[in-house]
Design a protein around this motif. Structure first.
Motif, PDB file in Angstrom:
ATOM      1  N   LEU A  54       0.828  -1.214   0.000  1.00 57.31           N
ATOM      2  CA  LEU A  54       0.000   0.000   0.000  1.00 57.31           C
ATOM      3  C   LEU A  54       0.860   1.261   0.000  1.00 57.31           C
ATOM      4  CD1 LEU A  54      -2.820  -1.031   2.514  1.00 57.31           C
ATOM      5  CD2 LEU A  54      -2.971  -0.865   0.020  1.00 57.31           C
ATOM      6  N   SER A  55       1.934   1.220   0.813  1.00 56.34           N
ATOM      7  CA  SER A  55       2.831   2.385   0.811  1.00 56.34           C
ATOM      8  C   SER A  55       3.524   2.533  -0.548  1.00 56.34           C
ATOM      9  CB  SER A  55       3.859   2.240   1.922  1.00 56.34           C
ATOM     10  OG  SER A  55       4.666   1.094   1.703  1.00 56.34           O
ATOM     11  N   THR A  56       3.855   1.396  -1.169  1.00 59.42           N
ATOM     12  CA  THR A  56       4.478   1.453  -2.495  1.00 59.42           C
ATOM     13  C   THR A  56       3.516   2.014  -3.531  1.00 59.42           C
ATOM     14  OG1 THR A  56       5.854  -0.433  -1.910  1.00 59.42           O
ATOM     15  CG2 THR A  56       5.649   0.094  -4.257  1.00 59.42           C
ATOM     16  N   LEU A  57       2.243   1.561  -3.466  1.00 60.75           N
ATOM     17  CA  LEU A  57       1.234   2.087  -4.398  1.00 60.75           C
ATOM     18  C   LEU A  57       1.003   3.578  -4.164  1.00 60.75           C
ATOM     19  CD1 LEU A  57      -1.386  -0.819  -4.393  1.00 60.75           C
ATOM     20  CD2 LEU A  57       0.167  -0.171  -6.242  1.00 60.75           C
ATOM     21  N   GLN A  58       1.010   3.959  -2.889  1.00 62.36           N
ATOM     22  CA  GLN A  58       0.830   5.382  -2.606  1.00 62.36           C
ATOM     23  C   GLN A  58       1.998   6.188  -3.161  1.00 62.36           C
ATOM     24  OE1 GLN A  58      -1.862   6.643  -1.357  1.00 62.36           O
ATOM     25  NE2 GLN A  58      -1.168   8.766  -1.283  1.00 62.36           N
ATOM     26  N   GLU A  59       3.203   5.657  -2.968  1.00 63.44           N
ATOM     27  CA  GLU A  59       4.370   6.352  -3.531  1.00 63.44           C
ATOM     28  C   GLU A  59       4.310   6.364  -5.050  1.00 63.44           C
ATOM     29  OE1 GLU A  59       7.804   4.441  -2.042  1.00 63.44           O
ATOM     30  OE2 GLU A  59       7.526   5.106   0.048  1.00 63.44           O
ATOM     31  N   ALA A  60       3.808   5.227  -5.644  1.00 62.55           N
ATOM     32  CA  ALA A  60       3.695   5.200  -7.104  1.00 62.55           C
ATOM     33  C   ALA A  60       2.682   6.231  -7.592  1.00 62.55           C
ATOM     34  CB  ALA A  60       3.299   3.812  -7.568  1.00 62.55           C
ATOM     35  N   ARG A  61       1.553   6.390  -6.879  1.00 66.68           N
ATOM     36  CA  ARG A  61       0.570   7.401  -7.275  1.00 66.68           C
ATOM     37  C   ARG A  61       1.163   8.802  -7.169  1.00 66.68           C
ATOM     38  NH1 ARG A  61      -2.664   4.354  -3.616  1.00 66.68           N
ATOM     39  NH2 ARG A  61      -3.940   2.776  -4.692  1.00 66.68           N
ATOM     40  N   LEU A  62       1.849   9.039  -6.053  1.00 67.24           N
ATOM     41  CA  LEU A  62       2.468  10.350  -5.901  1.00 67.24           C
ATOM     42  C   LEU A  62       3.493  10.597  -7.008  1.00 67.24           C
ATOM     43  CD1 LEU A  62       2.973  10.440  -2.025  1.00 67.24           C
ATOM     44  CD2 LEU A  62       1.210  11.615  -3.353  1.00 67.24           C
ATOM     45  N   ALA A  63       4.236   9.503  -7.319  1.00 71.41           N
ATOM     46  CA  ALA A  63       5.226   9.662  -8.394  1.00 71.41           C
ATOM     47  C   ALA A  63       4.554   9.919  -9.742  1.00 71.41           C
ATOM     48  CB  ALA A  63       6.085   8.412  -8.466  1.00 71.41           C
ATOM     49  N   HIS A  64       3.404   9.231  -9.973  1.00 73.25           N
ATOM     50  CA  HIS A  64       2.696   9.462 -11.230  1.00 73.25           C
ATOM     51  C   HIS A  64       2.135  10.877 -11.296  1.00 73.25           C
ATOM     52  CE1 HIS A  64       0.596   8.436 -14.883  1.00 73.25           C
ATOM     53  NE2 HIS A  64      -0.574   8.821 -14.327  1.00 73.25           N
ATOM     54  N   LEU A  65       1.653  11.360 -10.142  1.00 76.91           N
ATOM     55  CA  LEU A  65       1.170  12.724 -10.123  1.00 76.91           C
ATOM     56  C   LEU A  65       2.296  13.709 -10.409  1.00 76.91           C
ATOM     57  CD1 LEU A  65      -1.252  12.644  -7.042  1.00 76.91           C
ATOM     58  CD2 LEU A  65      -1.860  12.714  -9.471  1.00 76.91           C
ATOM     59  N   ARG A  66       3.452  13.400  -9.826  1.00 78.60           N
ATOM     60  CA  ARG A  66       4.579  14.269 -10.124  1.00 78.60           C
ATOM     61  C   ARG A  66       4.984  14.169 -11.601  1.00 78.60           C
ATOM     62  NH1 ARG A  66       6.337  12.341  -5.099  1.00 78.60           N
ATOM     63  NH2 ARG A  66       7.695  10.811  -6.146  1.00 78.60           N
ATOM     64  N   GLU A  67       4.823  12.931 -12.136  1.00 81.10           N
ATOM     65  CA  GLU A  67       5.141  12.759 -13.559  1.00 81.10           C
ATOM     66  C   GLU A  67       4.182  13.557 -14.448  1.00 81.10           C
ATOM     67  OE1 GLU A  67       5.524   9.132 -16.823  1.00 81.10           O
ATOM     68  OE2 GLU A  67       4.852   8.747 -14.777  1.00 81.10           O
ATOM     69  N   LEU A  68       2.887  13.491 -14.065  1.00 87.95           N
ATOM     70  CA  LEU A  68       1.932  14.275 -14.833  1.00 87.95           C
ATOM     71  C   LEU A  68       2.185  15.767 -14.669  1.00 87.95           C
ATOM     72  CD1 LEU A  68      -1.361  12.257 -14.149  1.00 87.95           C
ATOM     73  CD2 LEU A  68       0.056  12.258 -16.211  1.00 87.95           C
ATOM     74  N   ALA A  69       2.546  16.138 -13.450  1.00 90.49           N
ATOM     75  CA  ALA A  69       2.820  17.554 -13.224  1.00 90.49           C
ATOM     76  C   ALA A  69       4.097  17.982 -13.927  1.00 90.49           C
ATOM     77  CB  ALA A  69       2.915  17.821 -11.721  1.00 90.49           C
ATOM     78  N   GLU A  70       5.042  17.082 -13.970  1.00 92.26           N
ATOM     79  CA  GLU A  70       6.327  17.402 -14.601  1.00 92.26           C
ATOM     80  C   GLU A  70       6.573  16.388 -15.708  1.00 92.26           C
ATOM     81  OE1 GLU A  70       9.161  17.381 -11.524  1.00 92.26           O
ATOM     82  OE2 GLU A  70       8.237  19.028 -10.406  1.00 92.26           O
TER      83      GLU A  70
END
Length: 574
Positions: free
Chosen positions: A321-337
């Protein structure tokens, strides 16, 4: 042989003396056997007393522990009910059911137990009256009929209770309440599935989600294979280990009453099991104990495995779950950047590296747990092997001691037999010489007695003639000095002059109130209390006081109190 006996070559045998010696040996052997039997019985009684005392100590500690546990449970229940932790409707139903059980128990006691106590009190009262004196005629047939009737009623009640017990046991087995009450239950279907949080989660990286699913499947597969191995081991083992449920329940309860903190707990519960289960041999008890230890060890291993699976499952779920949360945050950062692709690759690589590292850690933890389980299994097997070796050594040592004891006993018997034969030969020679001397002495004594008898007869005749002459002379003197006095009754009945003088002077007669001198000696009770005197009197009555058996017996008896040093003789002893 006739010629030899006529020439004096063969000497006659005194069978009475031989019979006396044989009877003395038999009595000695009987006393020795009786002494050994008393010693063995005393040792058995001492051992039984020691075991019972240790049992009482263990039971007292167990009773105290159970009383404290019961008090704690009752206090917790009262506290729970006082705080309103239960529903009022449930509490009322619970109290009603408790009251119903109490009423049923009181009715059962009134119908079954109280008649037995009343009959016992009645029989005791009748026995007391019979001891004091028969006040009224009793009817033993009627009393026996009442006792038999009560016994029959109790047998029917026990039969009904046994039927009810078996019925309830079958119902509980059909409901599988034991499995429902088990603290840890494995669920193979639940162990194999992937959590819904991972399956239905939104993950922008399909490969990451697939890797997480594979991790869960691999973890479940690893623990499922171990669980299947333990199940196969449990299939070979029965819960009662081949015994009946009643015997196994008695075994389990007895073993639980003697924890490892009690000194010699294993010897104590083995002794109690032999008392409770007399139809089971000691080897069967040992085998059942080993089987039960293996069954409990397998259950503990299964529970440990399930706890480890749950712990690893929860840890993996939290990590996923923590990995998925980090992956979502990373994807959001990817979309943002969107332009920063290198940072996205670094993040994925870091997450994969972390997942790989966690996998390696889990595998290492699993290997360590397997090694610990194997080590514990080897230690348990080594402990059982050492106990078996110690038991074999002890039995071998006891057999060797018994063999040495028997050899020593045979050797002593041979030595005693040789000594007895030598002594018998010496006694035969001595008795032959003594018989010859006694025969000569008897002849000499008879001659002397005959001469003395003749001399005494001559002296008696002479003395009788002298007495007759003396009586004749005395009779003539009496006739010469005889005095003739007339009858005077008044003088015969009145007081003498000496008594009159004593009454006039008032002198009292001298009365001796104490002995003239003191006696410093032994009383008859002190003399007869000496065991040597009593044994010597018994030997004299039996006619054995001159035999060798009497000498041996009296030489081995000591007085009850040793003599003082100043009274011990230092002269020659003959």
């Amino acid at each position: 042989m006739n010629a030899g006996m006529g020439s004096g070559k063969y000497k006659p045998v005194c069978y009475e003396t031989l019979q006396t010696l044989v009877e003395a040996k038999k009595r000695d052997s009987a006393q020795l056997e009786e002494k050994i039997l008393r010693t063995r019985q005393a040792a058995q009684r001492s051992k039984e007393t020691t075991l019972l005392r240790q049992h009482r100590q263990a039971w007292s500690r167990e009773h105290g522990r159970l009383a404290r546990a019961r008090g704690k449970a009752e206090s917790e229940l009262q506290e729970f009910l006082g705080q309103g932790g239960a529903d009022m409707e449930f509490l009322s139903q619970f109290l009603e059911y408790e009251g119903l059980l109490e009423r049923e128990r009181a009715a059962f006691l009134t119908a079954t137990v109280e008649p037995i106590w009343q009959l016992r009190d009645d029989l005791r009262f009748r026995l007391t009256e019979e001891r004091r004196g028969p006040s009224q005629p009793c009817e033993p047939d009627l009393i026996l009929q009442q006792v038999q009737s009560v016994k029959g009623q109790q047998a029917e009640i026990e039969k009904k209770l046994r039927t009810e017990y078996l019925r309830l046991e079958r119902e509980m087995s059909a409901m599988q309440t034991e499995e429902c009450l088990s603290p840890i239950q494995e669920d193979p279907g639940h162990m194999g599935h992937v959590p819904t949080e991972i399956l239905h989660s939104e993950c922008p990286y399909p490969d990451l989600k697939a890797s997480l699913i594979r991790e869960f499947q691999g973890l479940s597969e690893k623990y499922r294979s171990r669980l299947e191995t333990i199940k196969l081991n449990l299939q070979d083992l029965d819960r009662c280990c081949g015994w009946t449920p009643e015997d196994h329940l008695a075994f389990e309860v007895t073993v639980s009453q003697y924890p490892a903190s009690v000194c010699l707990h294993r010897a104590l519960y083995m002794d109690m099991l032999q008392r409770l289960l007399p139809h089971k041999a000691r080897q069967e008890l040992h085998e059942h104990e080993r089987c039960w230890d293996q069954y409990r060890y397998t259950l503990e291993q299964r529970q440990t495995l399930i706890r480890s699976w749950r712990r690893d499952w929860a840890a993996l779920l939290d990590e996923a779950l923590s990995t998925l949360q980090e992956a979502r945050l990373a994807h959001l950062r990817e979309l943002a950047e969107w332009s920063d692709r290198e940072q996205q690759q670094d993040t994925c690589a870091r997450l994969r590296q972390k997942l790989l590292q966690w996998r390696l850690q889990q595998e290492e933890a699993g290997r360590l747990e397997e090694a610990a389980v194997a080590r514990r299994r080897e230690e348990e097997q080594e402990r059982l092997r050492r106990e078996q070796e110690q038991e074999d050594k002890r039995r071998t040592f006891e057999k060797e001691r018994i063999r040495e004891y028997r050899f020593e006993k045979h050797r002593r018997r041979e030595e005693l037999r040789e000594i007895a034969e030598q002594r018998l030969a010496a006694l035969r020679t001595l008795m032959t010489d003594r018989a010859r001397r006694d025969k000569e002495r008897v002849q000499f004594r008879e001659e002397i007695l005959q001469r003395r008898r003749e001399e005494k007869e001559a002296q008696v005749l002479m003395r009788l003639r002298e007495q007759e002459d003396k009586q004749e002379r005395l009779e003539s003197l009496r006739k010469e000095v005889a005095v003739f006095v007339g009858a005077d009754p008044e003088r015969m009945m009145k007081d003498t002059q000496a008594s009159k003088n004593r009454y006039q002077t008032g002198a009292e007669e001298f009365v001796l109130h104490k002995p003239l001198y003191h006696l410093h000696t032994y009383t008859d009770a002190q003399v007869t209390s000496d065991p040597r005197l009593r044994i010597e009197c018994a030997l004299r009555e039996a006619g054995l006081h001159n035999a060798l058996y009497a000498q041996e017996v009296l030489s081995g008896i000591h007085p009850k109190r040793p003599p003082r040093r100043d009274t011990e003789s230092t002269g020659f002893r003959f």
